[in-house]
Design a protein around this motif. Structure first.
Motif, PDB file in Angstrom:
ATOM      1  N   GLU A   1      77.329  56.805  17.613  1.00 34.58           N
ATOM      2  CA  GLU A   1      76.651  56.317  18.818  1.00 34.58           C
ATOM      3  C   GLU A   1      75.133  56.328  18.669  1.00 34.58           C
ATOM      4  O   GLU A   1      74.413  55.986  19.606  1.00 34.58           O
ATOM      5  CB  GLU A   1      77.050  57.192  20.025  1.00 34.58           C
ATOM      6  N   VAL A   2      74.644  56.739  17.486  1.00 31.67           N
ATOM      7  CA  VAL A   2      73.198  56.827  17.301  1.00 31.67           C
ATOM      8  C   VAL A   2      72.571  55.432  17.307  1.00 31.67           C
ATOM      9  O   VAL A   2      73.119  54.480  16.753  1.00 31.67           O
ATOM     10  CB  VAL A   2      72.881  57.558  15.967  1.00 31.67           C
ATOM     11  N   GLN A   3      71.434  55.284  17.951  1.00 30.48           N
ATOM     12  CA  GLN A   3      70.681  54.042  18.028  1.00 30.48           C
ATOM     13  C   GLN A   3      69.194  54.359  17.925  1.00 30.48           C
ATOM     14  O   GLN A   3      68.753  55.448  18.322  1.00 30.48           O
ATOM     15  CB  GLN A   3      70.965  53.296  19.334  1.00 30.48           C
ATOM     16  N   ILE A   4      68.422  53.423  17.388  1.00 31.13           N
ATOM     17  CA  ILE A   4      66.970  53.597  17.264  1.00 31.13           C
ATOM     18  C   ILE A   4      66.290  52.573  18.167  1.00 31.13           C
ATOM     19  O   ILE A   4      66.615  51.381  18.115  1.00 31.13           O
ATOM     20  CB  ILE A   4      66.493  53.391  15.813  1.00 31.13           C
ATOM     21  N   LYS A   5      65.343  53.043  18.968  1.00 28.63           N
ATOM     22  CA  LYS A   5      64.599  52.130  19.818  1.00 28.63           C
ATOM     23  C   LYS A   5      63.659  51.289  18.967  1.00 28.63           C
ATOM     24  O   LYS A   5      62.887  51.813  18.168  1.00 28.63           O
ATOM     25  CB  LYS A   5      63.794  52.905  20.867  1.00 28.63           C
ATOM     26  N   ALA A   6      63.747  49.985  19.133  1.00 28.30           N
ATOM     27  CA  ALA A   6      62.950  49.074  18.295  1.00 28.30           C
ATOM     28  C   ALA A   6      61.646  48.659  18.951  1.00 28.30           C
ATOM     29  O   ALA A   6      60.863  47.928  18.361  1.00 28.30           O
ATOM     30  CB  ALA A   6      63.778  47.825  17.969  1.00 28.30           C
ATOM     31  N   ASP A   7      61.379  49.104  20.164  1.00 29.49           N
ATOM     32  CA  ASP A   7      60.177  48.684  20.880  1.00 29.49           C
ATOM     33  C   ASP A   7      58.982  49.546  20.493  1.00 29.49           C
ATOM     34  O   ASP A   7      59.120  50.729  20.191  1.00 29.49           O
ATOM     35  CB  ASP A   7      60.405  48.784  22.396  1.00 29.49           C
ATOM     36  N   GLY A   8      57.792  48.944  20.528  1.00 34.83           N
ATOM     37  CA  GLY A   8      56.555  49.683  20.329  1.00 34.83           C
ATOM     38  C   GLY A   8      56.233  50.006  18.892  1.00 34.83           C
ATOM     39  O   GLY A   8      55.317  50.797  18.636  1.00 34.83           O
ATOM     40  N   VAL A   9      56.945  49.438  17.913  1.00 35.25           N
ATOM     41  CA  VAL A   9      56.648  49.673  16.501  1.00 35.25           C
ATOM     42  C   VAL A   9      56.261  48.359  15.850  1.00 35.25           C
ATOM     43  O   VAL A   9      56.372  47.285  16.446  1.00 35.25           O
ATOM     44  CB  VAL A   9      57.869  50.295  15.778  1.00 35.25           C
ATOM     45  N   CYS A  10      55.816  48.444  14.587  1.00 40.61           N
ATOM     46  CA  CYS A  10      55.438  47.237  13.856  1.00 40.61           C
ATOM     47  C   CYS A  10      56.663  46.343  13.662  1.00 40.61           C
ATOM     48  O   CYS A  10      57.807  46.807  13.675  1.00 40.61           O
ATOM     49  CB  CYS A  10      54.834  47.600  12.495  1.00 40.61           C
TER      50      CYS A  10
ATOM     51  N   LEU B   1      59.219  56.192  10.253  1.00 40.40           N
ATOM     52  CA  LEU B   1      60.103  56.609   9.168  1.00 40.40           C
ATOM     53  C   LEU B   1      60.848  57.894   9.514  1.00 40.40           C
ATOM     54  O   LEU B   1      62.021  58.064   9.174  1.00 40.40           O
ATOM     55  CB  LEU B   1      59.298  56.818   7.883  1.00 40.40           C
ATOM     56  N   LYS B   2      60.149  58.804  10.208  1.00 41.42           N
ATOM     57  CA  LYS B   2      60.790  60.043  10.615  1.00 41.42           C
ATOM     58  C   LYS B   2      61.938  59.769  11.590  1.00 41.42           C
ATOM     59  O   LYS B   2      63.019  60.365  11.484  1.00 41.42           O
ATOM     60  CB  LYS B   2      59.758  60.973  11.258  1.00 41.42           C
ATOM     61  N   LEU B   3      61.708  58.854  12.544  1.00 40.15           N
ATOM     62  CA  LEU B   3      62.767  58.496  13.488  1.00 40.15           C
ATOM     63  C   LEU B   3      63.959  57.873  12.751  1.00 40.15           C
ATOM     64  O   LEU B   3      65.126  58.183  13.048  1.00 40.15           O
ATOM     65  CB  LEU B   3      62.227  57.525  14.535  1.00 40.15           C
ATOM     66  N   LEU B   4      63.662  56.994  11.787  1.00 35.84           N
ATOM     67  CA  LEU B   4      64.729  56.360  11.026  1.00 35.84           C
ATOM     68  C   LEU B   4      65.497  57.391  10.203  1.00 35.84           C
ATOM     69  O   LEU B   4      66.727  57.362  10.128  1.00 35.84           O
ATOM     70  CB  LEU B   4      64.134  55.284  10.118  1.00 35.84           C
TER      71      LEU B   4
ATOM     72  N   VAL C   1      63.908  46.567  10.733  1.00 34.73           N
ATOM     73  CA  VAL C   1      64.711  47.607  10.094  1.00 34.73           C
ATOM     74  C   VAL C   1      65.555  48.348  11.126  1.00 34.73           C
ATOM     75  O   VAL C   1      66.749  48.611  10.917  1.00 34.73           O
ATOM     76  CB  VAL C   1      63.812  48.591   9.324  1.00 34.73           C
ATOM     77  N   ASN C   2      64.949  48.692  12.261  1.00 31.76           N
ATOM     78  CA  ASN C   2      65.680  49.412  13.307  1.00 31.76           C
ATOM     79  C   ASN C   2      66.819  48.565  13.864  1.00 31.76           C
ATOM     80  O   ASN C   2      67.925  49.066  14.118  1.00 31.76           O
ATOM     81  CB  ASN C   2      64.724  49.823  14.422  1.00 31.76           C
ATOM     82  N   ASN C   3      66.538  47.271  14.087  1.00 33.68           N
ATOM     83  CA  ASN C   3      67.599  46.388  14.581  1.00 33.68           C
ATOM     84  C   ASN C   3      68.735  46.276  13.559  1.00 33.68           C
ATOM     85  O   ASN C   3      69.917  46.269  13.921  1.00 33.68           O
ATOM     86  CB  ASN C   3      67.034  45.004  14.883  1.00 33.68           C
TER      87      ASN C   3
END
Length: 581
Positions: A323-332, A307-310, A338-340
């Protein structure tokens, strides 16, 4: 598939919560056998306090929900529009959308299963329910509400002003209904959901609701009716027998209706000897503390950190970083979705920004075409040549008139804004006719018939002049008289007042090919290859200023006459008009 299930946040947290819950149940069961009287008092007092706390929560929750219903019912003007049942009007669909939007927002705030609005006059039912509920369940609720409201058996005198239970398809629901005009506004929640935070999964047979007659109004109750004798007295314990087991009754009356929350505590819980389990309870307590610590770590690792990353990414997006992106690997898996979705949303925003920029360029191009049309170089050159010829033959009087009219023509075309008053446009047309009469003496006659109320109507510059100029350009020849007629009228429609213009002449009219193309206004205005820049420009500017759905142009050949153009625009007084574009 099994791997994905193990990564699910619901499965992971659910497993830990169930484990802790089961351990707490064991701990509670162990404590219940210390001593009959002491535990009886403690359990009774604890349950009484729990019911009181939850009663206060329910009172507050139902009170805020009732306040929302009253504010919505008495302050929302959309209900009157829906009562009129004009299903074809834009106001009706807009009101239905506003009601649904209000209900949808309320569902996220209030602990309620659903909200509804039923218009008896139009037999219109609008509802919003929790998304995790079965469709058939709420369809049955809808049908029952409509049926009882039509029969006038739903909102009786006993039910007015309070929450009341209703049994639908074998399940009980609590309703609050307010009548406003010919409509009913209400909310409902199943008694099971209302008690769920208090009941839990293991006690749903021992905590339930009863009415003031003692009738049980909860789903799958342990008994159908309970005696009301002594229920409100606090000086002695009350008991009842269920399935040959004696149970202690703990009750609490709610404020929002004639209802009681009832808890049944089996008497055999007070006789269990747990003295030998005290060391075990100490071990259990240490284990629970350890599990709680582990749970805190897991929640932080699986919930709070993603949630903090999001949240950081959202703030970065708000600051303008596309250009911001969130890495979707390694999470539930839920956070991965949500990240995708967030990453896709950022990409769509970038694409939308490009589309808006391209649309702005298109509008600028239309405005450039408008400026080119305003200048009308061929007309200016013709007027200057005519002035020169008048000077050569010493017709200074006509030359002065022409130069005066020409200056007024240029002042209007070069200084007018995106919109003008109809009066200004007509003065410009008359000035243009006077200029043209000098070039074609005794060949042009202008007839006008305007309703005074329309003279302050908002129009786009050159709206009428373009069509008058086309008539003079293609129809007027020396020695032949052409009459041009312009009139206006006000028309009242369901969606407002419109001003209607009619422009026609006594020339030869449109040829069949041009008239056929003009019948398809949408296609004609988008055809970049058209040679009639003036008409095309008028159509596009009117669409941009007033909206394509609010303006109409119709081209035809008038019987026993020439070309006819009918124009319809929204009637907006120019002196109070706000910018539309």
């Amino acid at each position: 598939m099994k791997h994905l299930q193990l990564r699910s946040l619901r499965v992971r947290l659910g497993a830990f919560i169930i484990l802790i819950f089961l351990l707490l149940i064991v701990l509670m069961a162990a404590n219940n056998i210390i001593a009959f009287r002491e535990i009886q008092n403690k359990i009774y007092d604890s349950m009484k306090e729990t019911l009181t706390i939850y009663q206060n929560r329910l009172n507050a929750s139902f009170s805020t929900t009732e306040k929302y219903l009253k504010n919505f019912a008495y302050d929302d003007g959309d209900i009157r529009i829906i009562d009129k049942s004009d299903f074809s009007s834009e106001q009706y669909f807009s009101s239905v959308y506003h009601v649904q939007k209000s209900f949808r927002s309320a569902l996220s705030i209030y602990a309620i299963d659903g909200f509804f609005l039923y218009s008896l006059s139009g037999d219109t039912f609008i509802e919003e329910t929790q998304s995790d509920s079965a469709y058939n369940t709420y369809k049955n609720i809808q049908n029952e509400i409509c049926r009882k409201l039509k029969l006038n058996t739903f909102l009786t005198s006993e039910n007015k002003g309070k929450w009341f239970p209703v049994k639908i398809s074998g399940r009980y629901y609590l309703f609050r209904v307010i009548q406003i005009h010919d409509s009913y506004v209400g909310a409902w929640i199943s008694t099971q959901n209302a008690l769920q935070p208090l009941v839990g999964n293991k006690l749903n047979q021992s905590i339930f609701l009863i009415n003031d007659q003692g009738l049980v109004v909860s789903d799958n109750p342990p008994l159908k009716k309970l005696s009301m004798e002594g229920l409100s007295e606090n000086d002695s314990y009350q008991y009842t027998v269920v399935n040959k087991i004696k149970n202690l009754i703990v009750s609490c009356q709610v404020d929002f209706g004639k209802l009681y929350i009832i808890s049944l505590i089996p008497e055999n819980q007070f006789f269990m000897d747990i003295n030998k389990y005290i060391p075990f309870l100490i071990v259990i307590f240490i284990i629970v503390i350890s599990l709680m610590t582990l749970t805190a770590y897991i929640i932080n690792r699986w919930v709070l950190h993603p949630l903090k990353l999001l949240n950081t990414a959202i703030y970065s997006l708000k600051s303008g970083n596309l250009e911001v992106q969130i890495k979707a690997d390694g999470v539930c898996i839920e956070y991965e979705e949500v990240n995708n979705a967030f990453n896709e949303m950022v990409n769509e925003i970038k694409t939308l920004k490009i589309d808006v920029y391209e649309e702005s360029l298109s509008k600028q191009q239309i405005h450039i075409q408008y400026l080119m049309q305003q200048i009308a170089p061929h007309f200016l050159i013709n007027c200057l040549n005519m002035s020169y010829q008048l000077a050569e033959i010493n017709r200074t009087d006509l030359m002065k008139t022409m130069l005066k009219d020409l200056s007024q023509y240029l002042r209007y075309t070069l200084s007018s804004g995106q919109t003008v008053a109809l009066k200004q446009e007509i003065m410009h047309v008359q000035n243009y006719i006077e200029l043209s009469k000098i070039r074609y003496p005794n060949s042009i006659t202008l007839y006008t018939d305007f309703i005074p109320e329309t003279m302050q109507a908002t129009v786009i510059p050159l709206l009428i002049q373009n069509f008058v100029e086309n008539t003079i350009k293609y129809e007027v020849v020396p020695g032949k008289e052409i009459a041009i007629h312009i009139s206006s009228a006000l028309i009242q429609r369901d969606n407002g007042t419109f001003v209607h213009f009619t422009i026609w002449d006594t020339g030869c009219g449109f040829n069949s090919e041009v008239l056929e193309r003009l019948q398809d206004i949408g296609g004609y205005s988008k055809d970049a290859s058209t040679m009639h820049i003036g008409i095309n420009n008028v159509l596009q500017r009117a669409s941009l200023i007033f909206g394509p759905e609010n303006c109409s142009f119709h081209f035809s050949n008038r019987l026993h006459a020439g070309a006819q153009i009918d124009i319809e625009l929204p009637f907006i007084p120019f002196f109070i008009k706000e910018e539309l574009f």
